[in-house]
Design a protein around this motif. Structure first.
Motif, mmCIF file in Angstrom:
data_model
loop_
_atom_site.group_PDB
_atom_site.id
_atom_site.type_symbol
_atom_site.label_atom_id
_atom_site.label_comp_id
_atom_site.label_asym_id
_atom_site.label_seq_id
_atom_site.Cartn_x
_atom_site.Cartn_y
_atom_site.Cartn_z
ATOM 1 N N GLY A 378 0.808 -1.215 0.000
ATOM 2 C CA GLY A 378 0.000 0.000 0.000
ATOM 3 C C GLY A 378 0.838 1.260 0.000
ATOM 4 N N ALA A 379 1.930 1.260 0.771
ATOM 5 C CA ALA A 379 2.803 2.436 0.808
ATOM 6 C C ALA A 379 3.429 2.685 -0.556
ATOM 7 C CB ALA A 379 3.889 2.241 1.867
ATOM 8 N N ALA A 380 3.882 1.617 -1.211
ATOM 9 C CA ALA A 380 4.486 1.765 -2.534
ATOM 10 C C ALA A 380 3.444 2.165 -3.569
ATOM 11 C CB ALA A 380 5.172 0.465 -2.940
ATOM 12 N N ALA A 381 2.231 1.611 -3.464
ATOM 13 C CA ALA A 381 1.170 1.974 -4.401
ATOM 14 C C ALA A 381 0.803 3.443 -4.259
ATOM 15 C CB ALA A 381 -0.059 1.100 -4.173
ATOM 16 N N MET A 382 0.740 3.932 -3.008
ATOM 17 C CA MET A 382 0.416 5.343 -2.782
ATOM 18 C C MET A 382 1.414 6.259 -3.477
ATOM 19 S SD MET A 382 0.400 7.482 0.827
ATOM 20 C CE MET A 382 2.105 7.017 1.191
ATOM 21 N N ILE A 383 2.709 6.005 -3.283
ATOM 22 C CA ILE A 383 3.707 6.901 -3.870
ATOM 23 C C ILE A 383 3.799 6.702 -5.379
ATOM 24 C CG2 ILE A 383 5.688 5.360 -3.466
ATOM 25 C CD1 ILE A 383 5.595 9.226 -3.149
ATOM 26 N N SER A 384 3.576 5.490 -5.867
ATOM 27 C CA SER A 384 3.629 5.278 -7.316
ATOM 28 C C SER A 384 2.459 5.968 -8.005
ATOM 29 C CB SER A 384 3.657 3.781 -7.656
ATOM 30 O OG SER A 384 2.421 3.155 -7.385
ATOM 31 N N ASP A 385 1.271 5.944 -7.393
ATOM 32 C CA ASP A 385 0.141 6.687 -7.937
ATOM 33 C C ASP A 385 0.476 8.174 -8.032
ATOM 34 O OD1 ASP A 385 -1.353 4.413 -8.161
ATOM 35 O OD2 ASP A 385 -2.799 4.917 -6.595
ATOM 36 N N HIS A 386 1.129 8.681 -7.001
ATOM 37 C CA HIS A 386 1.491 10.102 -6.976
ATOM 38 C C HIS A 386 2.509 10.427 -8.070
ATOM 39 C CE1 HIS A 386 2.668 14.009 -5.348
ATOM 40 N NE2 HIS A 386 3.925 13.607 -5.352
#
Length: 394
Positions: A378-386
């Motif tokens: 989830g942490a990686a998905a959040m920053i990758s979306d950004h």
């Protein structure tokens, strides 16, 4: 570096969602001309966001070339818990490339804990897992001001109040950094990689040292006006009862959580009321939620009672949330969820009994299958979306 315009962000969203595609397919999907899609793909390739991926299957004519997200994209997810620190390297398709973890004590303070996270990222880089670093997502076990990138009055994190987590990490690495509550990020992990991929609205309930809830509505995290949405561990079950770490009495977290199970199981063992728990306490100071599970599976009635009572208390709180926001699914995770289907059965029974029939007519309540990986995903998905400009609901 981020996409330069909305067209590029939409291309990356489509490639993340649907995998490799031909330029002509992307042009039709995004209502762009062939020359325009060619320009945008060329620029995205130049920036390192996409790469060529061979040829599409022949349909009787010349085969089209495929493009996909670059295999060199790398994001780091940092999941800081009360007693554990997990760091994972994730690629652009949200697959785990490498990960590492260690035991910590969150009360050690922000600089030692974040220092360990920086060292762990350094080791993953030295191991060849980070040919580039496009962004870092950090999850922490307390309320977060998402806009400011710091925790606000976290009950179990002395010394972390308003500590500039985002800026501290950005000083160590030349890349974007975002910080959020750990339960929100576990919910994002479930949305992208777990059982909740098929629904737009769901609750993720983490039962660990404390209890929290990530709320996903319309494929987006509901954080509330100042970042404290989902803090269900401090919903009061009683006016009296155990004193919670927040200073109030009768909170759900004080009555049922990993810390509460440890307290109650240790008391039963020392009082001689539970032979199974008493035997597990020999030579130790306190028992854990895991010990309760061991005793329960061995047939200890007091341990079983602790789990059932806790499940009913959690189900009572969740019934109110179900009546209020009508989720399509509830996913239960965190270390205490390993107590398994005995716990889940009590949650379901109490929730279905107390919620309206319409809200529960097709409501699955399931155990997470991501385990300890939900937070780093989830942490990686959040920053990758950004970084990629990806819209989850697109």
């Amino acid at each position: 570096m981020q996409p330069e315009n909305a067209h590029q962000a939409r291309v990356l969203t489509s490639l993340r969602r649907d995998g490799p595609q031909a330029a002509v397919e992307l042009a039709a999907q995004l209502s762009l001309s062939r020359s325009k899609i060619g320009q945008e793909l060329a620029r995205l390739e130049e920036m390192g966001f996409v790469e060529r991926a061979g040829k599409a299957e022949s349909r009787g004519g010349r085969r089209s070339g495929l493009v996909q997200l670059s295999g060199r994209l790398r994001f780091v997810g940092v999941d800081i818990g009360a007693t554990s620190l997990d760091v994972g390297v994730i690629d652009g398709r949200l697959d785990i490339v490498a990960q590492t973890s260690e035991v910590i004590d969150i009360e050690a303070g922000p600089e030692p804990i974040l220092g360990r996270a920086v060292e762990m990222i350094g080791k993953l880089r030295a191991g060849g897992h980070l040919p580039r670093l496009d962004g870092i997502g950090v999850g922490v076990p307390g309320p977060v001001s998402f806009r400011d990138g710091y925790t606000v009055s976290p009950p179990i994190m002395p010394g972390w109040d308003r500590f500039p987590v985002r800026e501290h990490v950005m000083q160590q690495f030349d890349c974007p950094v975002l910080v959020d509550n750990d339960v929100n990020l576990m919910a994002v992990g479930e949305m992208y990689s777990g059982l909740a991929q098929s629904v737009a609205d769901f609750l993720f309930v983490k039962i660990g040292t404390g209890i929290g809830c990530g709320i996903i509505t319309g494929h987006r995290v509901l954080r509330g006006s100042n970042g404290s949405a989902g803090d269900i561990g401090h919903i009061a079950l009683h006016d009296t009862g155990p004193v919670c770490r927040c200073g109030r009495t009768g909170c759900l977290e004080a009555c049922f959580s990993g810390a509460a199970l440890s307290r109650d199981a240790t008391a039963l063992a020392r009082g001689g009321e539970s032979p199974g728990l008493r035997d597990l306490l020999v030579g130790r100071q306190v028992l854990t939620a895991e010990d309760v599970g061991v005793a329960m599976r061995a047939g200890d009635p007091q341990a079983l009672g602790l789990v059932r009572d806790g499940g009913r208390r959690l189900g009572r709180v969740l019934s109110g949330l179900v009546n209020f926001c009508n989720p399509a699914m509830i996913v239960v995770g965190g270390g205490v969820s390993k107590l398994g289907h005995v716990l889940l059965a009590e949650v379901r029974s109490e929730l279905y009994r107390r919620s309206t029939p319409l809200a529960t007519s097709s409501l699955p309540i399931v155990l997470s299958e991501l385990g300890d990986n939900a937070g780093i995903l989830g942490a990686a998905a959040m920053i990758s979306d950004h970084v990629l400009g990806v819209s989850p609901e697109s």
